[in-house]
Write a protein that holds these residues in place. Sequence first.
Motif, PDB file in Angstrom:
ATOM      1  N   ARG A  97      -9.097-114.388 -79.355  1.00 43.01           N
ATOM      2  CA  ARG A  97     -10.104-113.345 -79.182  1.00 43.01           C
ATOM      3  C   ARG A  97     -11.517-113.899 -79.119  1.00 43.01           C
ATOM      4  O   ARG A  97     -12.380-113.331 -78.466  1.00 43.01           O
ATOM      5  CB  ARG A  97      -9.988-112.304 -80.308  1.00 43.01           C
ATOM      6  CG  ARG A  97      -8.730-111.457 -80.209  1.00 43.01           C
ATOM      7  CD  ARG A  97      -8.933-110.087 -80.818  1.00 43.01           C
ATOM      8  NE  ARG A  97     -10.045-109.355 -80.233  1.00 43.01           N
ATOM      9  CZ  ARG A  97      -9.999-108.676 -79.083  1.00 43.01           C
ATOM     10  NH1 ARG A  97      -8.879-108.667 -78.355  1.00 43.01           N
ATOM     11  NH2 ARG A  97     -11.051-108.035 -78.643  1.00 43.01           N
ATOM     12  N   ILE A 117     -12.537-114.442 -75.699  1.00 48.14           N
ATOM     13  CA  ILE A 117     -12.917-113.219 -74.975  1.00 48.14           C
ATOM     14  C   ILE A 117     -14.424-113.046 -75.011  1.00 48.14           C
ATOM     15  O   ILE A 117     -15.058-112.732 -73.992  1.00 48.14           O
ATOM     16  CB  ILE A 117     -12.213-111.985 -75.592  1.00 48.14           C
ATOM     17  CG1 ILE A 117     -10.721-112.012 -75.245  1.00 48.14           C
ATOM     18  CG2 ILE A 117     -12.855-110.689 -75.099  1.00 48.14           C
ATOM     19  CD1 ILE A 117      -9.937-110.846 -75.819  1.00 48.14           C
ATOM     20  N   ARG A 137      -5.261-102.810 -75.877  1.00 48.45           N
ATOM     21  CA  ARG A 137      -6.580-103.386 -76.147  1.00 48.45           C
ATOM     22  C   ARG A 137      -6.933-104.292 -74.979  1.00 48.45           C
ATOM     23  O   ARG A 137      -6.186-105.168 -74.609  1.00 48.45           O
ATOM     24  CB  ARG A 137      -6.555-104.218 -77.423  1.00 48.45           C
ATOM     25  CG  ARG A 137      -6.271-103.440 -78.669  1.00 48.45           C
ATOM     26  CD  ARG A 137      -5.842-104.374 -79.797  1.00 48.45           C
ATOM     27  NE  ARG A 137      -6.844-105.426 -80.013  1.00 48.45           N
ATOM     28  CZ  ARG A 137      -7.793-105.351 -80.939  1.00 48.45           C
ATOM     29  NH1 ARG A 137      -7.888-104.289 -81.710  1.00 48.45           N
ATOM     30  NH2 ARG A 137      -8.653-106.335 -81.087  1.00 48.45           N
ATOM     31  N   ARG A 164      -8.539-110.306 -71.701  1.00 50.58           N
ATOM     32  CA  ARG A 164      -7.677-110.020 -72.840  1.00 50.58           C
ATOM     33  C   ARG A 164      -6.905-111.274 -73.254  1.00 50.58           C
ATOM     34  O   ARG A 164      -6.848-112.263 -72.511  1.00 50.58           O
ATOM     35  CB  ARG A 164      -6.717-108.879 -72.513  1.00 50.58           C
ATOM     36  CG  ARG A 164      -5.831-109.086 -71.298  1.00 50.58           C
ATOM     37  CD  ARG A 164      -5.345-107.737 -70.801  1.00 50.58           C
ATOM     38  NE  ARG A 164      -4.325-107.835 -69.771  1.00 50.58           N
ATOM     39  CZ  ARG A 164      -3.981-106.825 -68.983  1.00 50.58           C
ATOM     40  NH1 ARG A 164      -4.578-105.653 -69.107  1.00 50.58           N
ATOM     41  NH2 ARG A 164      -3.039-106.952 -68.069  1.00 50.58           N
ATOM     42  N   THR A 165      -6.311-111.200 -74.440  1.00 51.75           N
ATOM     43  CA  THR A 165      -5.507-112.325 -74.921  1.00 51.75           C
ATOM     44  C   THR A 165      -4.113-112.272 -74.317  1.00 51.75           C
ATOM     45  O   THR A 165      -3.715-111.257 -73.734  1.00 51.75           O
ATOM     46  CB  THR A 165      -5.380-112.307 -76.463  1.00 51.75           C
ATOM     47  OG1 THR A 165      -4.613-111.162 -76.844  1.00 51.75           O
ATOM     48  CG2 THR A 165      -6.738-112.271 -77.142  1.00 51.75           C
ATOM     49  N   GLU A 187      -2.175-109.431 -75.855  1.00 53.01           N
ATOM     50  CA  GLU A 187      -2.625-108.151 -75.306  1.00 53.01           C
ATOM     51  C   GLU A 187      -2.081-107.972 -73.883  1.00 53.01           C
ATOM     52  O   GLU A 187      -1.686-106.867 -73.486  1.00 53.01           O
ATOM     53  CB  GLU A 187      -4.152-108.092 -75.303  1.00 53.01           C
ATOM     54  CG  GLU A 187      -4.757-107.961 -76.698  1.00 53.01           C
ATOM     55  CD  GLU A 187      -6.265-108.177 -76.702  1.00 53.01           C
ATOM     56  OE1 GLU A 187      -6.862-107.998 -77.770  1.00 53.01           O
ATOM     57  OE2 GLU A 187      -6.820-108.538 -75.654  1.00 53.01           O
ATOM     58  N   GLU A 230      -1.292-107.005 -82.711  1.00 50.07           N
ATOM     59  CA  GLU A 230      -2.698-107.162 -83.072  1.00 50.07           C
ATOM     60  C   GLU A 230      -2.836-108.061 -84.304  1.00 50.07           C
ATOM     61  O   GLU A 230      -3.712-108.930 -84.355  1.00 50.07           O
ATOM     62  CB  GLU A 230      -3.309-105.796 -83.358  1.00 50.07           C
ATOM     63  CG  GLU A 230      -4.803-105.864 -83.670  1.00 50.07           C
ATOM     64  CD  GLU A 230      -5.415-104.487 -83.847  1.00 50.07           C
ATOM     65  OE1 GLU A 230      -6.462-104.406 -84.511  1.00 50.07           O
ATOM     66  OE2 GLU A 230      -4.854-103.518 -83.338  1.00 50.07           O
ATOM     67  N   ASP A 239      -2.088-111.594 -83.262  1.00 47.26           N
ATOM     68  CA  ASP A 239      -3.246-112.122 -82.534  1.00 47.26           C
ATOM     69  C   ASP A 239      -4.284-112.666 -83.505  1.00 47.26           C
ATOM     70  O   ASP A 239      -4.835-113.767 -83.323  1.00 47.26           O
ATOM     71  CB  ASP A 239      -3.867-111.004 -81.681  1.00 47.26           C
ATOM     72  CG  ASP A 239      -4.171-111.480 -80.267  1.00 47.26           C
ATOM     73  OD1 ASP A 239      -4.061-112.690 -80.012  1.00 47.26           O
ATOM     74  OD2 ASP A 239      -4.508-110.632 -79.426  1.00 47.26           O
ATOM     75  N   SER A 240      -4.565-111.901 -84.556  1.00 51.71           N
ATOM     76  CA  SER A 240      -5.553-112.323 -85.553  1.00 51.71           C
ATOM     77  C   SER A 240      -5.076-113.561 -86.307  1.00 51.71           C
ATOM     78  O   SER A 240      -5.860-114.475 -86.585  1.00 51.71           O
ATOM     79  CB  SER A 240      -5.816-111.186 -86.547  1.00 51.71           C
ATOM     80  OG  SER A 240      -6.354-110.064 -85.889  1.00 51.71           O
ATOM     81  N   GLU A 254      -5.474-116.569 -84.195  1.00 59.92           N
ATOM     82  CA  GLU A 254      -6.898-116.916 -84.150  1.00 59.92           C
ATOM     83  C   GLU A 254      -7.272-117.769 -85.362  1.00 59.92           C
ATOM     84  O   GLU A 254      -7.935-118.798 -85.236  1.00 59.92           O
ATOM     85  CB  GLU A 254      -7.742-115.637 -84.135  1.00 59.92           C
ATOM     86  CG  GLU A 254      -9.242-115.876 -84.068  1.00 59.92           C
ATOM     87  CD  GLU A 254      -9.742-116.028 -82.649  1.00 59.92           C
ATOM     88  OE1 GLU A 254     -10.840-116.574 -82.477  1.00 59.92           O
ATOM     89  OE2 GLU A 254      -9.036-115.619 -81.720  1.00 59.92           O
TER      90      GLU A 254
END
Length: 898
Positions: A92, A95, A128, A164-165, A168, A202, A205-206, A209
């Motif tokens: 992210r 992004i 997202r 987007r990732t 996503e 989601e 994804d975090s 990251e």
Amino acid sequence: MSKKGKATETKHEREQIVKYGRLYPRYKKFAEVLRHILEKAAKTRAPLAIVQTRPKNIASFAEKIQRKKEEYKDPVNEFTDLCGGRVIVHFRREIDAICDFIKNHFKVDWDNSVDVVERLNPTEFGYRSVHYIVSFRKGVFPTEEIHVKIPETVLGLKCEIQVRTILEHAWADISHDLSYKSAFPVPERWIRDIARLAAMLEEIDSDFERVQERLHSYAASYGEYMMPEKVQDEIDKLRIVLKYDRNNAELADRIGKLAITIGEWDIAIQVLSPYADSGHPAVLRDLGVALCKKYDGNRKNAKYRQGQCYLELAAEPEHQDADAMASLAGTWKETDEEKARELYRRAYEVDPSDAYPLGNYLDLEIIRQKNTSIVSLMNPMIEVAVQRCRDQANVGMNLPWVFYSIGKFRLLQGKPYESLAAYAKAIDVSSATFMIESSLESQDRLAVVEEHLTGLQWVRMLLRVGLAAHLIKRQREALEQRRAAREDLKESKAKLRELEKGRRKSRKEIAEQKQEVKDAETGVKEAQRAVTQARKELRAARSKYILKSQLAFRKTQPINQPIVIVVGGCDPQLKKEMAGYRYLLLEAFRDFEGTVISGGTTAGISGIVGEIGKRYRGRIHTIGYLPQAPLPADAKLDKRYGEVRRTKGEGFTPLEPLQNWMDILASDIDPVEVRVLGVNGGKIAAAEYRIALALGAQVAVVEESGREAARLAPDEDWSDLPNLIHLPADPMTIRAFIGSGSGKLPEKIRDTVAKGVHEEYRRNQEKELHSGKPSMAEWASLKENLKESNRQQADDISAKLRRIGCTVERVKNREIVLMTFTKAEVEAMAVMEHARWNVERLLDGWTWGPQKDVDQKISPYLVSWEKLPENVREWDRQAVRAIPKLLAEVGLEVRRNR
């Protein structure tokens, strides 16, 4: 729809499709140009991004006007996605970088652009993505970064760009296209399932990251915990790769950063300079650091100022690089303190938990205010920074700086023993002397508040000792490299002589071998230069940091080798417990010759060392280290010590053990030649153990002796060091660890006796001769560590003989008489030999295990004599029975003392 429910196409819709067909080539060109621009932008902002662009095909246009006919009257001019682009990134944070590029280089239709995250309620999860409706701004492209011209035919057209990732994108492909773009309604239960998956993605994804950020930091600092020779090897490999990818600024920066970790400023400058105009922030930062470090001795030099300029570019706010800001701040220390303080403050604001800017900002504030009041205000953030340092240390990141930072923070917080332990570990993992020097300079600057900082004197003394020890290590390594270079030259010359003497002389082979000789001669010269430089630096450091540091050594004689430092519990309240180790130590030191250092009082382990000094006076010289008089009320000077040296400390502190290391280094003794024996101990002993380990001394603690000796094993910072071993409470094993002090056999006979030891072992194990076991190989094929084991066994022969009242004499004019030992003598020496073997294996990294594994260094025989199988005991008995015969082969005869 018609009255019968069938879809129909109107004349207006057909006209729209024809009109779009005429525009389609322009949108196709738009997509092509857009792809080139986004790919080039992604290269530095999201290197692994996937870039996709496409014009909407005519069939898709026709379908959309059918489904959206109620919303759009003029689709050709109202649709904003007739050209589409996607940038699919891994994380992210990428992004944000891509979005910033789009906003700065395109004309954005903000009314129709949206970050889908913003329209989701706090409790919602779902599709997202960031969508921009853009058009080309005239006069923006080409740029210095992106050399793409915009055709006039595409100006004025609009395009939708999605950012987007990967996750996503996966969700969008699987769910969004099926549900939101479907021609049929999706069941509510499936919508709930889709939303649940979106929530999971989601969170993943975090998590990705966070992991990526840690891995990125780890990769950026991985050279900092490698041995210097491994770093140099990695640099050499990557420079070869760089020759075939000369435009790779990231690869160049990896090399530059590696060079910086070992203080090779010239290499860093040479590699990074060609990329100075690339605009790559990391390159600018590391090139700036290298230039400023190289020319730090002359800050008026144009090259130093050039380094500052590079750092200023890297530290610009848009890069949000706290490290660059803090590095720039460091270049202004001592010349513009206010500017340095402001830069550190900025870096701290960018990353409040980064220990580098936080620690330096605190330094400058403390020096400016001449007190430590700011520390209490910053304590919460200091704790966060310490935890971050701890997390990094646990995975080997950012070493040794995280330990220097922890040490500084704990010192400022009034936790001097924790500080000292962290600084000791920092010294242990420092790969270059500048690392220790820079920390020492920082601590010296805090001298203005020394009365407020308990332990500052200890830390400064430790850093001086650590610096000297590091330079001794460097000299040792340089001497070893010179020895190896000379051996290479000797072998090359011998090979050349063989070629020249050969019947079939090949001119080509001779020429090649002569070149090899020349290369070897160059290697010897380079190694000699390294030795000379190492000696020069060591002399300067000893003069500056050791001999001029108000040493007890100034008033005394140098300490003589061999040296054993005995550390342990000296608390008067533990008198009975420590008395249990009296026999253990008296017996272990019975045939030792050399210097024994301890605490100098009558209490505990220190008092036992006093008794050792009295009982074995003449062979053992004991030195006690004490603070200045008067001693604390519960402490009594032990007059049995051969010598007592005083520090300027008040009460017992780590100054005493630090002073003994100062004196050892002032005596030009390498710490690796010092043995440290630990029994129990409190907080000062804990510091002693860690200081000794950091300096490279061989440390052994007695198992199950408790307190700080026991706490070393579970301490992850120290437990796996090769110079730390744990010994059973057995006098013969401890005796084997400290050694007899008699030294090695003369080189001329050492290998001969060692070879005889090995051959005797092979004869006694005749059944195993053809087993393929490494220990059964002939001497010429024997592994070097096994040869050294035989050499050490040979060295220990004289100590064994002294223990049973025998001596060795050279015989020239008569036949040597072979002595036969009594059963009791054989048993006594066999116990000693097994203890010696145990310690030798432990020092070499072996551990106990039920099955023997030479490659993994596991042995079932790493146990006390009492637990050893009878057949294995017999191996040791056979070895000592053979001593007279082995010595006779080199003209020596074993005799009983008269």
